[in-house]
Design a protein around this motif. Sequence first.
Motif, PDB file in Angstrom:
ATOM      1  N   GLY A   1      24.074  78.647  22.156  1.00  0.00           N
ATOM      2  CA  GLY A   1      23.503  79.988  22.262  1.00  0.00           C
ATOM      3  C   GLY A   1      22.940  80.337  23.621  1.00  0.00           C
ATOM      4  N   ASP A   2      23.141  79.488  24.610  1.00  0.00           N
ATOM      5  CA  ASP A   2      22.587  79.757  25.938  1.00  0.00           C
ATOM      6  C   ASP A   2      23.705  79.871  26.977  1.00  0.00           C
ATOM      7  N   PHE A   3      23.315  80.344  28.139  1.00  0.00           N
ATOM      8  CA  PHE A   3      24.258  80.469  29.248  1.00  0.00           C
ATOM      9  C   PHE A   3      24.387  79.127  29.959  1.00  0.00           C
ATOM     10  N   PRO A   4      25.420  78.975  30.792  1.00  0.00           N
ATOM     11  CA  PRO A   4      25.576  77.714  31.531  1.00  0.00           C
ATOM     12  C   PRO A   4      24.380  77.472  32.453  1.00  0.00           C
ATOM     13  N   GLN A   5      24.198  76.223  32.843  1.00  0.00           N
ATOM     14  CA  GLN A   5      23.144  75.894  33.790  1.00  0.00           C
ATOM     15  C   GLN A   5      23.471  76.474  35.159  1.00  0.00           C
TER      16      GLN A   5
ATOM     17  N   LEU B   1      22.617  97.535  30.108  1.00  0.00           N
ATOM     18  CA  LEU B   1      22.789  96.818  28.842  1.00  0.00           C
ATOM     19  C   LEU B   1      24.283  96.626  28.623  1.00  0.00           C
ATOM     20  N   ILE B   2      24.734  95.380  28.577  1.00  0.00           N
ATOM     21  CA  ILE B   2      26.170  95.087  28.549  1.00  0.00           C
ATOM     22  C   ILE B   2      26.536  94.378  27.253  1.00  0.00           C
ATOM     23  N   PRO B   3      27.391  94.998  26.428  1.00  0.00           N
ATOM     24  CA  PRO B   3      27.887  94.298  25.224  1.00  0.00           C
ATOM     25  C   PRO B   3      28.704  93.080  25.635  1.00  0.00           C
ATOM     26  N   LEU B   4      28.521  91.967  24.941  1.00  0.00           N
ATOM     27  CA  LEU B   4      29.205  90.739  25.326  1.00  0.00           C
ATOM     28  C   LEU B   4      30.600  90.656  24.712  1.00  0.00           C
ATOM     29  N   HIS B   5      31.571  90.350  25.558  1.00  0.00           N
ATOM     30  CA  HIS B   5      32.948  90.157  25.140  1.00  0.00           C
ATOM     31  C   HIS B   5      33.038  88.887  24.287  1.00  0.00           C
ATOM     32  N   LYS B   6      34.027  88.835  23.447  1.00  0.00           N
ATOM     33  CA  LYS B   6      34.180  87.675  22.541  1.00  0.00           C
ATOM     34  C   LYS B   6      34.330  86.368  23.313  1.00  0.00           C
ATOM     35  N   GLU B   7      34.942  86.432  24.514  1.00  0.00           N
ATOM     36  CA  GLU B   7      35.113  85.221  25.304  1.00  0.00           C
ATOM     37  C   GLU B   7      33.768  84.716  25.827  1.00  0.00           C
ATOM     38  N   VAL B   8      32.885  85.641  26.112  1.00  0.00           N
ATOM     39  CA  VAL B   8      31.533  85.268  26.558  1.00  0.00           C
ATOM     40  C   VAL B   8      30.758  84.654  25.396  1.00  0.00           C
ATOM     41  N   ILE B   9      30.895  85.270  24.226  1.00  0.00           N
ATOM     42  CA  ILE B   9      30.211  84.754  23.033  1.00  0.00           C
ATOM     43  C   ILE B   9      30.678  83.336  22.713  1.00  0.00           C
ATOM     44  N   LYS B  10      31.965  83.054  22.933  1.00  0.00           N
ATOM     45  CA  LYS B  10      32.490  81.695  22.709  1.00  0.00           C
ATOM     46  C   LYS B  10      31.772  80.682  23.597  1.00  0.00           C
ATOM     47  N   ILE B  11      31.524  81.090  24.848  1.00  0.00           N
ATOM     48  CA  ILE B  11      30.832  80.190  25.782  1.00  0.00           C
ATOM     49  C   ILE B  11      29.402  79.941  25.314  1.00  0.00           C
ATOM     50  N   LEU B  12      28.730  80.986  24.848  1.00  0.00           N
ATOM     51  CA  LEU B  12      27.357  80.832  24.357  1.00  0.00           C
ATOM     52  C   LEU B  12      27.321  79.905  23.143  1.00  0.00           C
ATOM     53  N   GLU B  13      28.278  80.096  22.247  1.00  0.00           N
ATOM     54  CA  GLU B  13      28.331  79.252  21.043  1.00  0.00           C
ATOM     55  C   GLU B  13      28.569  77.792  21.413  1.00  0.00           C
ATOM     56  N   LYS B  14      29.407  77.589  22.436  1.00  0.00           N
ATOM     57  CA  LYS B  14      29.694  76.228  22.901  1.00  0.00           C
ATOM     58  C   LYS B  14      28.453  75.581  23.507  1.00  0.00           C
TER      59      LYS B  14
END
Length: 438
Positions: free
Chosen positions: A313-317, A297-310
Amino acid sequence: MATLKFRLLSKKENAPIYCYFSIGRGKFYQRKTRETINPENWNTKKGEPKNIQSGTQKSLNDLQKLKQRLTELESYVLEQYRTRKDDEIINGIWLDEVITAFYSGGRKIQQLDYLENYLEYYKTEVLPFRKIRGQRITESTIKKQITIINKIKDFIKSQNKKIKVSDYDVNLSNKFELYLENQGIAKGTIGRYIKYPKTIISHAKTVGIETNESLSEIKGYTTETPTIYITETELKQIQNTIFLNKNLETAKDWLIIGFYTGQRASDLLQMSKNKLTTHQNKLCIKVIQKKTNTTVLIPLHKEVIKILEKRNGDFPQRFSDNLESAKTFFNRYLRTITKQANLDRLEYGKKWNDETKRFDYGKYPLHEIISSHVCRRSFATHYYAKIPTPIIMAVTGHKTEKEFLNYIGKDFNDLSIKIFDFDIEETAEPQQNTKTAN
């Protein structure tokens, strides 16, 4: 007393020869051999081919060879009966199995004396059920051992001779190592490969197969592992580079996610929205690591959260539905984005040589040798000594601290020197006055 005779039960031209085996009153068994003969050439009284003096040279030779085979078959059956085990049941099934063994090179246990046969037996009858510390071995371990088994089989074929299990010793292991080198396999991989035959072959003793006394002397080895990683500064350099190509921009986002989650490409590229969860008010990603079947279980870094928000709310294809293809594309795009971001510092690593069909080790610009593995190693290197090592290991999946330190190119001296980063007060026991008044 056991006796064996041969007889014909047909008068046809190619009459099958039967084996008649008796071990006492009322205990006789009859089974067909693989031999045939014209009844005109059969001596019924003696139960063997006639001693014919005239005919073609070929027919005379064939009869002589047949007589020799029947003599050898008789000796083989009687010997198997003489050396039978106490729990063997002697009946028609036993006789049929012994006759089959005569023609196929031995009974099952005798056939397993040969390394190629044993490897196939191990792969189908042993490997799927092996356990380590009470737990079934993982699918990845099974696949790894099957890969080794197939390579040993190919090696056996290259020797152009039958090799017994008991023949596998240090000398043969060295030949196997040279064979792997000629296949263009990296030295570090070979170091891991050559220790597996010992594990596989050692198990032969449990089924009564003889192994070589020097088997335990075979050792694997490790080589200097290139510790390619990118720093957080270099990551920012990539982040600040705008890529007009959609695939390159996607690769950039995956690299950022990989840098802050520390996962192998096989786990990284399978991250998706449905694997997100909240733990102690923190957004996390739950990963079941493909290689070890370990859940992290890995807490998401703020930079990762920025990507999800962009990305709503999902990960890249992923670059392809096929994971291996997706990893190949990711590696290709990584080399492109790091080159365009001017990450050209020289780094020790390996580069594939199309002419020699093997890796060449040396110093190359970072963008020429970077691969998806940089994500996990950069994570481990970036957080080393910043947070407790066991916490990093819980994310990367390393089992021992020694393994982890070797992975990032450190040793225990590097770890122990970090003690000076902590505020340690020196305390001393007050000295006791031992002087005595005069």
